[in-house]
Design a protein around this motif. Structure first.
Motif, mmCIF file in Angstrom:
data_model
loop_
_atom_site.group_PDB
_atom_site.id
_atom_site.type_symbol
_atom_site.label_atom_id
_atom_site.label_comp_id
_atom_site.label_asym_id
_atom_site.label_seq_id
_atom_site.Cartn_x
_atom_site.Cartn_y
_atom_site.Cartn_z
ATOM 1 N N VAL A 762 0.826 -1.110 0.012
ATOM 2 C CA VAL A 762 -0.073 -0.014 0.097
ATOM 3 C C VAL A 762 0.967 1.162 -0.021
ATOM 4 C CG1 VAL A 762 -1.843 1.140 1.407
ATOM 5 C CG2 VAL A 762 -1.760 -1.132 1.152
ATOM 6 N N ALA A 798 3.144 5.723 -2.708
ATOM 7 C CA ALA A 798 1.978 4.859 -2.821
ATOM 8 C C ALA A 798 1.626 4.558 -4.218
ATOM 9 C CB ALA A 798 0.669 5.976 -2.148
ATOM 10 N N ALA A 799 0.412 3.790 -4.228
ATOM 11 C CA ALA A 799 0.187 3.196 -5.451
ATOM 12 C C ALA A 799 -0.008 4.229 -6.376
ATOM 13 C CB ALA A 799 -1.170 2.321 -5.350
ATOM 14 N N PHE A 800 -0.443 5.423 -6.120
ATOM 15 C CA PHE A 800 -1.036 6.446 -7.301
ATOM 16 C C PHE A 800 0.186 7.509 -7.332
ATOM 17 C CE2 PHE A 800 -0.822 9.476 -3.518
ATOM 18 C CZ PHE A 800 -1.377 8.730 -2.544
ATOM 19 N N PRO A 802 4.092 9.102 -5.487
ATOM 20 C CA PRO A 802 4.759 9.551 -4.293
ATOM 21 C C PRO A 802 4.022 10.893 -3.807
ATOM 22 C CG PRO A 802 6.243 10.000 -6.062
ATOM 23 C CD PRO A 802 4.873 9.161 -6.664
ATOM 24 N N ASN A 832 2.348 13.329 -6.630
ATOM 25 C CA ASN A 832 2.562 13.557 -7.825
ATOM 26 C C ASN A 832 2.000 12.061 -8.586
ATOM 27 O OD1 ASN A 832 3.507 13.081 -10.240
ATOM 28 N ND2 ASN A 832 5.669 13.942 -9.866
ATOM 29 N N GLY A 834 1.230 11.703 -11.240
ATOM 30 C CA GLY A 834 1.782 11.790 -12.727
ATOM 31 C C GLY A 834 1.894 13.173 -12.852
ATOM 32 N N SER A 921 -3.345 0.278 -10.277
ATOM 33 C CA SER A 921 -2.068 0.596 -11.194
ATOM 34 C C SER A 921 -1.899 2.122 -11.397
ATOM 35 C CB SER A 921 -2.237 0.179 -12.646
ATOM 36 O OG SER A 921 -3.507 0.666 -13.074
ATOM 37 N N GLY A 922 -3.060 2.974 -10.665
ATOM 38 C CA GLY A 922 -2.922 4.245 -10.890
ATOM 39 C C GLY A 922 -4.234 4.772 -10.666
ATOM 40 N N ASP A 976 -5.177 8.156 -18.789
ATOM 41 C CA ASP A 976 -4.329 7.963 -17.455
ATOM 42 C C ASP A 976 -3.432 9.265 -17.161
ATOM 43 O OD1 ASP A 976 -2.474 6.863 -15.815
ATOM 44 O OD2 ASP A 976 -2.094 5.341 -16.637
ATOM 45 N N ALA A 978 -1.174 9.233 -15.487
ATOM 46 C CA ALA A 978 0.324 8.956 -15.491
ATOM 47 C C ALA A 978 0.842 8.594 -17.043
ATOM 48 C CB ALA A 978 0.795 7.641 -14.592
ATOM 49 N N GLY A 979 -0.276 8.751 -17.937
ATOM 50 C CA GLY A 979 0.125 8.247 -19.281
ATOM 51 C C GLY A 979 -0.575 9.160 -20.286
ATOM 52 N N ARG A 1028 -5.497 12.341 -7.989
ATOM 53 C CA ARG A 1028 -6.054 11.308 -8.538
ATOM 54 C C ARG A 1028 -6.842 10.371 -7.486
ATOM 55 N NH1 ARG A 1028 -1.135 9.275 -11.941
ATOM 56 N NH2 ARG A 1028 -2.291 7.381 -11.208
#
Lengths: 1077, 103, 42
Positions: A762, A798-800, A802, A832, A834, A921-922, A976, A978-979, A1028
């Motif tokens: 986590v 964290a998963a989402f 730092p 962050n 993303g 994953s985010g 996404d 982050a994407g 997010r």
């Protein structure tokens, strides 16, 4: 005083002396008999000498003839010679230097009657006779020649009147030489009275030496039966072989013989200076005895009475100040076989038993020092024995029969009674004796009571030799609170020295500072002079009714105790026992307690050890329990101390399991203290934290309250994370635990997953300090807990993505269920997912049912703000999370500047909302919608375009795009964070932007409403950085270690929950706008 | 210096390197392996986020570049995701890489 | 002069822009180094 008899054997007494338990062999008895003969010989000698002189018919014409006839050597002078009386002077018979007979003057008077001259009277003055007694024959040297008869002819005195003055005799015998003086006058046959005094300087009679015997008595002949009246003084009688010594014996009384000397009648008063027999001795004995003895040939028999009314006795530690007895005696002795029967009464006054102290003082000492229930009784017993033994008296009727070597003594009404009131008496007569060398002692039944001694009923049975069988019952013996009763006591011994014994024991009394009631068991053991006392050889049952010790009271219990190996449990002073198991129950205060233990062993040397113990306190359902693999302890004077190993415990209402407890413990002045360490585990099945190690535990159980201070450390790194202060009352099961974090510093060497499993997967790379404290209170109604945790600057991944500079405090109103107060604030320096979002702030509340209420959140963003709409997340499910962001007043220019989009510039303020979904994953934007406000704005695209074959209008449009004014710009966003984000941009109400080439055409066109749709798929930086949807919306603050679960429920359930929350939102919104978030 | 549990999960082909730079599950993992992989992916994401920031690109791109390298670093017998998305066992020869990767 | 009949409907310009940058090449070196520095988690 056992069966030894007092011996009185003055020279002329008739009573034979009876030796101690074993009777004297025959040789000594014949010596006794000769002593008698000597007495008789002396007596008869003096008479015979008188009689002899009478028979000598000294007449002037006979004497010479007679002398010649009898060849008697001697000389005499004839004095005046009358017809009827003649006087002879200076008679010397026998060897002139050692005459057998001398007489200064003898005067004879004759009576003439028809039978011829008959001697009527003799007057003898200053006569001397020399006698000799040898192998039972008396001889007077020359005088024997006048004896007509042979020596054993019946002895009869003549009918003559004799008057002797100043007679002397020297009698020698193997027994000693006697010098006697005698005088007297009277008819020898009818009545003669005179005086006789004799002196035996040293006598020797079968082994006994007599020292200086003096006789001085009046002598009468009644019908020729001699009667002696007067004192006989004997300096000493010493019989070395029989180890008897008597000194200054005085006999005073009358001894009379029958005229045939066959029977003697005695009535004497006795005074004995000292006597000693073996190790018995005594002084100043005075008494009386009277009786008759008949002698014929080798046999003699007699009977009489003995009275001893005084005299001391001491021997084998017993001192009798005043011994008195009176007994009738009958004895017979024929050719060395003694038979004696005697019965009478005996008493001893103020007897004191010297080595009583040897018995009493150890008992008193054990009593004072011991802390056993029996100690007070031992103290009392010691005191009572000591007092009883100091001064008591003894009385008994007895009768005695001696027959050769066999003897039998009967005692009746035998009683010992002490000044202290202690009394021992025989319930019925008993006899002690020996027949043909074998002792036989009748059963003795006696009772002991009084004087503080325990009351006993004793039955003793001897069966030959020294073997005894004793059975007894002791009535309950009390002192203070202690009481002891011994039933069916039995004791056996085959040699009088080594004993085996057994008894039922029932004991109550103080045990250290508690009190045990009705301890019951069966004792068996052995006592031997060589090996001392040992008891309880085999396993046995022990039971007690109750044991109270301050607030602890144990109910009735029973268990087995066994010796260790072959040694008995009590072995010559030291105790060592094993118990296969032990189970006790009772109450501590008013809380029920139970204790079960596996094998227990105890020895005075190594203390006690209990194995696999289970103890619990409290009602069913509200029990505190402790189990330990081993509990050992040592008992010393001021307390008990020991060690507990591998124990586990839990306290009712406290949701923690304590395990692997290792502690030293001490019980002193009623306080149980423990120091050691243990593991603390979360009881709930989804453990909120990994086992923690508690060290430097300092615990104390005092007056039913349990206190404990301890450090809590993380086991693998031993880093201290908290101090705990615990208090729990055992009697009403309420208590509290305070803990304060030790400023836990997370870094690369110390990560939260060391503390809890819930964070793995986590959060990671946690860095920062968490501080805080908490409190748990519990009582019978339930548990309350609260806590406050804070971190000033934490970063984590964290998963989402730092998070940095996380700062916030969470206050829990129900810490254990992890329910916080509403309105908790969390500041996020930067997140962050993303796109980095700075200076975020969230208001939230954690709820007990694993949900979190997000009351709102805001980020300054590109000149405007990003507002997180309130929502509720159910953490217990692991699934995508939905967050809805409202965008307000975002300035397009600032926005683009933030992402250094060099080829695009825009102005205008945008509002809208960005629904986001976060999962493993985010985070993704789903259906994001932004719209420019009513002022519109401008936009210019400076980059190259990839499409060349645009229609003129398109070209025109692009040209416009280079600088464009719009009335309304809507942007749709998906993708996404982050994407890749797909942005659909719609312009309406377009006009040329400043600086755009304007020409006629463009102005014309300018009026035409152009809807410009642009779809940008760009990997370039996400358009909006926004909070997010967290994989988990609530950033974990390691401090509050709360449970975070992976998946969230299906979207619909959220919708339902959201509708449910609609009302809540409106209300939150009102207060939201109120405080102008 | 990999965590032994992580190394054994790679050796036993339960997990493999995905193109997107993260670890994926080839077969159904135990809860502890799952938690371990989640933790590793979070830590990888933090590194990728940092690289993305430095390289002025998206985290996804940084992660993708990472993926290429991770696959190149797989040992023989470990699992990796081929360009077509299917799991492949690393052989002795070089692994099949996506066109965008630096060969 | 050229008369462009202004269409009565608004001009709808649809424009799809796909901006694609192949960055992998650019950042591969840095990422490779980062991986080696954190070998424990890769």
């Amino acid at each position: 005083m056992g069966n030894n008899q007092l011996q009185l054997c003055p020279k002329s007494s008739i009573l034979n002396n009876m030796a101690d338990q074993k009777f004297i062999p025959n040789k000594i008895k014949r010596k006794k008999r000769r002593l008698i003969y000597l007495g008789a010989a002396l007596l008869t000698g003096s008479l015979v000498s008188y009689a002899w002189t009478q028979r000598i018919n000294i007449t002037n014409h006979y004497v010479q003839k007679e002398m010649e006839r009898l060849d008697v050597k001697g000389s005499y002078e004839i004095g005046d010679f009358g017809f009827r009386s003649q006087t002879i002077k200076n008679i010397i018979l026998g060897d002139p230097n050692r005459p057998d007979f001398t007489a200064k003057e003898v005067q004879l008077e004759w009576a003439i009657d028809f039978g011829g001259p008959k001697l009527r009277k003799i007057y003898a003055h200053d006569i001397f006779i020399r006698g000799k007694y040898e192998n039972e024959k008396l001889s007077f040297g020359e005088l024997d020649k006048f004896s007509a008869s042979s020596s054993d002819e019946a002895f009869a005195l003549p009918n003559i009147y004799a008057h002797i003055t100043n007679g002397k005799m020297a009698l020698s015998s193997p027994y000693g030489n006697v010098d006697a003086k005698f005088s007297g006058k009277g008819n020898v046959q009818q009545y003669f009275v005179g005086q006789i005094s004799a002196h035996l300087p040293k006598g020797q009679v079968n082994g006994c030496t007599i020292g200086s015997l003096r006789l001085n008595s009046q002598i009468e002949l009644q019908q020729s039966a001699p009667i002696l009246n007067g004192p006989i003084k004997i300096a000493s009688i010493n019989c070395a072989t029989q180890n008897i010594l008597l000194s200054n014996i005085v006999l005073n009384g009358q001894t009379s013989l029958s005229n045939d000397f066959k029977s003697i009648k005695v009535d004497q008063k006795l005074a004995l200076g000292t006597y000693k027999y073996g190790d018995f001795s005594g002084r100043n004995v005075d008494g009386r005895f009277d009786g008759n003895v008949s002698l014929n040939g080798g046999t003699s028999a007699g009977d009489g009475n003995i009275i001893i009314n005084g005299g001391s006795f001491s021997g084998q530690g017993v001192q009798i100040a005043m011994l008195s007895a009176n007994a009738a005696v009958k004895y017979s002795n024929n050719d060395n076989r003694w038979q004696l029967v005697s019965n009478g009464k005996m008493a001893g006054q103020n007897i004191n038993y010297q080595n009583i102290a040897g018995i009493a003082s150890p008992l008193q000492k054990m009593g004072k020092e011991g802390a056993l229930p029996v100690s007070p009784l031992l103290e009392k017993l010691g005191g009572a024995i000591e007092k009883a033994g100091r001064n008591f008296q003894a009385n008994s009727k007895f009768s005695m029969e001696i027959d050769g070597n066999n003897y039998q003594i009967y005692a009746e009404d035998f009683k010992l009674s002490s000044k202290s009131g202690a009394t021992l008496y025989a319930l019925h007569p008993f006899s002690i004796g020996a027949a043909d060398g074998k002792d036989n002692i009748s059963p003795i039944r006696a009772r002991l009571y009084g004087g503080g001694l325990p009351e006993f009923r004793i039955a003793a049975q001897a069966n030959g030799g020294n073997s005894w069988r004793i059975t007894a019952d002791m009535m309950p013996y009390q002192h203070g609170e202690a009481s002891l009763s011994l039933d069916r006591i039995s004791a056996k011994s085959i040699n009088g020295k080594d004993w085996t014994f057994a008894s039922q024991i029932l004991l109550s009394g103080p045990l250290s500072s508690g009190y045990i009631k009705d301890l019951r068991t069966e004792i068996d053991g052995t006592y031997s002079q060589k090996y001392g006392l040992s008891a309880l050889k085999s396993c046995r049952k022990i039971a007690f009714k109750s044991f109270i010790f301050d607030a602890l009271s144990l109910n009735a219990a029973q268990f087995n105790i066994c010796g260790q190996g072959k040694t008995p449990i009590y072995n010559n002073g030291n105790i060592a026992l094993n118990m296969p198991a032990l189970s006790l129950s009772g109450k501590m205060g008013d809380a029920p307690i139970k204790l079960q233990s596996g094998p227990v062993n105890y020895s005075a040397v190594s203390g006690f050890a209990l194995n696999n113990i289970m103890a619990s306190i409290g009602e069913d359902g509200a029990k505190s329990q402790i189990n330990a693999a081993s509990l050992t302890g040592q008992i010393n004077i001021d307390g008990i101390y020991g060690r507990m190993e591998n124990a586990a415990a839990n306290i009712v209402n406290v949701p923690l399991d304590m395990q692997e407890i290792m502690a030293d413990w001490q019980f002193k002045n009623n306080i149980l203290s423990l120091n050691g360490q243990m593991l603390v585990k979360d009881q709930s099945n989804q453990a909120r934290f990994k086992p923690l190690k508690a060290t430097n535990i300092n615990a104390e159980l005092n007056d039913n309250i349990f206190y404990a201070l301890m450090d809590i450390n993380e086991p693998s790194t031993n880093i201290k994370i908290a101090d705990v202060d615990l208090m729990h009352s055992l009697s009403n099961a309420d208590g509290r635990a305070l803990f304060s974090l030790n400023d836990i510093k997370f870094d690369d060497k110390f990560q939260p997953e060391l503390l809890t499993d819930m964070v793995l997967g986590v959060v990671a790379n946690v860095n920062g300090v968490v501080e805080g404290n908490g409190q748990i209170n519990w009582n019978s109604d339930g548990v309350l807990s609260n806590g406050r945790f804070k971190t000033d600057n934490m970063s984590l991944a964290a998963a989402f993505g730092p998070v940095e500079a996380l700062q916030g405090e969470v206050i829990f109103d129900d810490l254990l269920n992890l329910e916080s107060r509403p309105g908790q604030i969390l500041k996020l320096g930067s997140v962050n997912p993303g796109i980095e979002a700075l200076n975020g702030l969230i208001k939230y509340q954690l709820k007990a049912d694993q949900t979190v209420v997000i009351e709102g959140g805001s980020w300054p963003f590109a000149g405007g703000t990003l507002i997180l709409e309130p929502t509720v997340w159910d953490l217990s499910a692991k699934r995508a999370r939905h967050l809805n962001f409202t965008v307000r007043g975002v300035d397009a220019a600032l926005f683009l500047q933030q992402f250094e989009l060099s080829n695009l510039s825009a102005t205008g303020k945008f509002n809208g909302n960005l629904p986001m979904v976060f999962d493993a994953s985010g985070g993704r934007i789903v259906g994001g919608q932004l719209e420019s406000d009513e002022n519109g704005g401008t936009i210019a695209y400076l980059g190259a375009l990839s499409y060349e074959d645009l229609s003129p209008y398109a070209n025109y449009a692009f040209e416009m795009l280079k600088s464009l004014k719009y009335d309304n710009l809507t942007i749709g966003m998906n993708g996404d964070l982050a994407g890749e984000i797909i942005t659909v941009v719609n312009f309406t109400g377009l006009k040329q932007g400043d600086g755009a080439k304007t020409n006629f055409i463009t102005r014309q066109i300018a009026k035409i409403p152009i809807i410009f749709k642009m779809r940008i798929e760009a990997e370039f930086l996400q358009l909006f950085s926004s909070v997010r949807g967290f994989y988990d919306p609530e950033p974990l603050t390691a401090a509050n270690m709360r449970a975070i679960l992976e998946k969230q429920k299906e979207l619909e359930e959220i919708e339902k929950a959201k509708e449910g929350e609609e009302k809540n939102e409106q209300s939150v919104q009102q207060n939201e706008s109120g405080d102008g978030l | 210096q990999r965590d032994p549990a992580y190394q054994s999960a790679r050796d036993s082909q339960i997990i493999g390197e995905k193109m997107d730079g993260y670890l994926g599950f080839v077969s159904n993992p135990s809860p502890s392996v799952k938690a371990l992989v989640d933790d590793l992916n979070i830590k990888r994401k933090a590194v990728y986020t940092e690289e993305a920031k430095q390289g002025r690109t998206s985290v996804e791109n940084a992660a993708f570049a990472g993926g290429c390298n991770n696959i190149k670093r797989t040992q023989q017998g470990e699992m990796y995701q081929g360009p077509d998305g299917s799991w492949k066992v690393r052989g002795a020869s070089a692994p099949l890489l996506d066109s965008k990767c630096v060969q | 002069c050229v008369q462009i009949a202004a269409p009565d409907k608004p001009i709808v310009i649809e424009l799809n822009i796909k901006i694609e940058q192949s960055v992998v090449l650019r950042i591969d070196g840095a990422v490779k180094q980062a991986i080696e520095e954190n070998a424990g988690i890769f």
